[in-house]
Design an enzyme around this catalytic site. Structure first.
Site, mmCIF file in Angstrom:
data_model
loop_
_atom_site.group_PDB
_atom_site.id
_atom_site.type_symbol
_atom_site.label_atom_id
_atom_site.label_comp_id
_atom_site.label_asym_id
_atom_site.label_seq_id
_atom_site.Cartn_x
_atom_site.Cartn_y
_atom_site.Cartn_z
ATOM 1 N N CYS A 49 -21.478 27.744 25.499
ATOM 2 C CA CYS A 49 -20.659 28.924 25.198
ATOM 3 C C CYS A 49 -20.516 29.129 23.691
ATOM 4 O O CYS A 49 -19.770 28.391 23.027
ATOM 5 C CB CYS A 49 -19.283 28.748 25.844
ATOM 6 S SG CYS A 49 -18.138 30.070 25.439
ATOM 7 N N CYS A 66 -16.990 30.263 22.551
ATOM 8 C CA CYS A 66 -15.994 29.178 22.530
ATOM 9 C C CYS A 66 -16.219 28.243 21.345
ATOM 10 O O CYS A 66 -15.262 27.817 20.705
ATOM 11 C CB CYS A 66 -16.074 28.326 23.798
ATOM 12 S SG CYS A 66 -16.361 29.239 25.307
ATOM 13 N N ASP A 67 -17.470 27.898 21.061
ATOM 14 C CA ASP A 67 -17.724 26.758 20.172
ATOM 15 C C ASP A 67 -18.394 27.076 18.839
ATOM 16 O O ASP A 67 -18.423 26.205 17.957
ATOM 17 C CB ASP A 67 -18.577 25.713 20.924
ATOM 18 C CG ASP A 67 -17.816 25.127 22.103
ATOM 19 O OD1 ASP A 67 -16.583 25.006 21.997
ATOM 20 O OD2 ASP A 67 -18.447 24.805 23.125
#
Ligand code: NAP
Length: 309
Positions: free
Chosen positions: A135, A138-139
């Protein structure tokens, strides 16, 4: 037909399920949408959407989910949390077993989407959360001024690699062929981006590192068998999706990859059971097609319920 808890149960709350819910709520059906945690699905991990009609400037996946959720709530769609573990479609009344209760219904719409596929190479599992990610939204911010590897040649790999370049100083985009599968406009942007270095005809064979972080990926050229190691701080895996159908267990027909087979009305091999969005065997997986599937399935379910009386 005997009384059931609901006329329609929608399993899953991504764009497909939310749209089905919107149409069911406006049709004043006795419907419930069951979602594991919060509505949204995979679109929550999409940083920017620019191909959903009506939003010329684009919008984030999170914003689209907020708007869709607001819209279904405006029409009082009943949303419950629950984890579906199995389905029983043997009788006219359909039974849905959740981890804490069983619900009965006349019709079902399965909208459980898909999850990122793993590479299945050594180091992948061990470094999840320590440099291996599925992701970007997200990261990616954890990789500011770092070097990362990204794997895949589809829309996800190319779009998310472009997003990664907002943070990382370099992205190796490793693809098993010498041609991308992604939409042309995304390809053009990736080819024009100095931070992306393509590693063609290559696969990752190993992800290596220390106790807490990724340090290298081993890469093999599939044409020459030549191998090399790239120094990286992270590895993003975007090699396609698997349908979220563990709970289906043969209740409806699926294709060879496990995606649920439907007809044009979104009906599965079982009458009164419909499947929509990414979980369905479909030639195009987009938010707009998921939404379209949702509208059709709700309409089809409404007619099915009317006909069975
Ligand atoms: P995808 O289109 O199935 O692409 C997967 C990519 O991973 C392909 O390039 C494939 O290579 C490669 N691959 C598969 N298995 C591999 C393996 N074991 N090792 C190395 N590479 C491997 O998947 P996706 O990009 O996740 O997209 C899923 C769906 O969502 C698609 O329908 C896509 O169009 C849609 N989507 C759309 C957008 C958008 O419209 N902006 C954004 C994201 C996703 P080959 O090319 O050689 O098969």
């Amino acid at each position: 037909m005997k009384n059931t808890d609901f006329d329609l149960v929608i399993i899953g709350g991504g764009p497909a399920g939310l749209t089905a819910g919107l149409y069911a709520a406006r049709a004043r059906m006795n419907a419930v949408m069951i979602e594991k945690v919060v509505p949204g699905g995979q679109v929550l991990t999409t940083d920017w959407i620019e191909n959903y009609p009506g939003f010329p400037e684009g919008l984030s996946g999170g914003d689209l989910v907020v708007k869709l959720t607001e819209q279904v709530k405006r029409f009082n769609l009943n949303i419950e949390n629950g984890n579906v573990v199995s389905l029983d479609f043997s009788g006219d009344i359909k039974k849905i077993e959740l981890s804490d209760r069983t619900v009965t219904t006349k019709a079902v719409i399965i909208a459980t989407g898909a999850s990122p596929r793993k590479l299945g190479v050594p180091g992948e599992e061990r470094f999840i959360g320590k440099g291996v990610s599925f992701c970007g939204t997200c990261d990616a911010p954890f990789f500011k001024d770092r070097v990362v590897a990204a794997v895949g040649g589809g829309d996800t790999a190319v779009q998310e690699s472009l997003y990664l370049t907002k943070f990382a100083k370099k992205v190796y985009l490793i693809h098993r062929r010498d041609e991308l599968r992604a939409t042309k406009i995304l390809q053009e942007r990736a080819f024009a981006n100095d931070k992306i270095e393509f590693v063609w005809d290559s696969v990752i064979t190993d992800i290596e590192g220390g106790l807490m972080s990724v340090e290298k990926v081993a890469v093999k050229n599939v044409k020459t068998d030549e191998t090399k190691k790239l120094d990286v701080d992270g590895c993003f895996v975007w090699v396609g999706i698997n349908p979220n159908t563990a709970f289906v267990k043969g209740a409806v027909k699926v294709d060879e990859s496990g995606f649920i087979i439907t007809d044009a009305s979104m009906e599965t091999s079982v009458q009164g059971v419909f499947a929509i969005g990414d979980v369905r065997n479909t030639p195009l997986r987009q938010i707009v097609t998921a939404a379209g599937d949702g509208a059709i399935a709700s309409f089809s379910a409404e007619h099915y319920i009317e006909n069975i009386g």
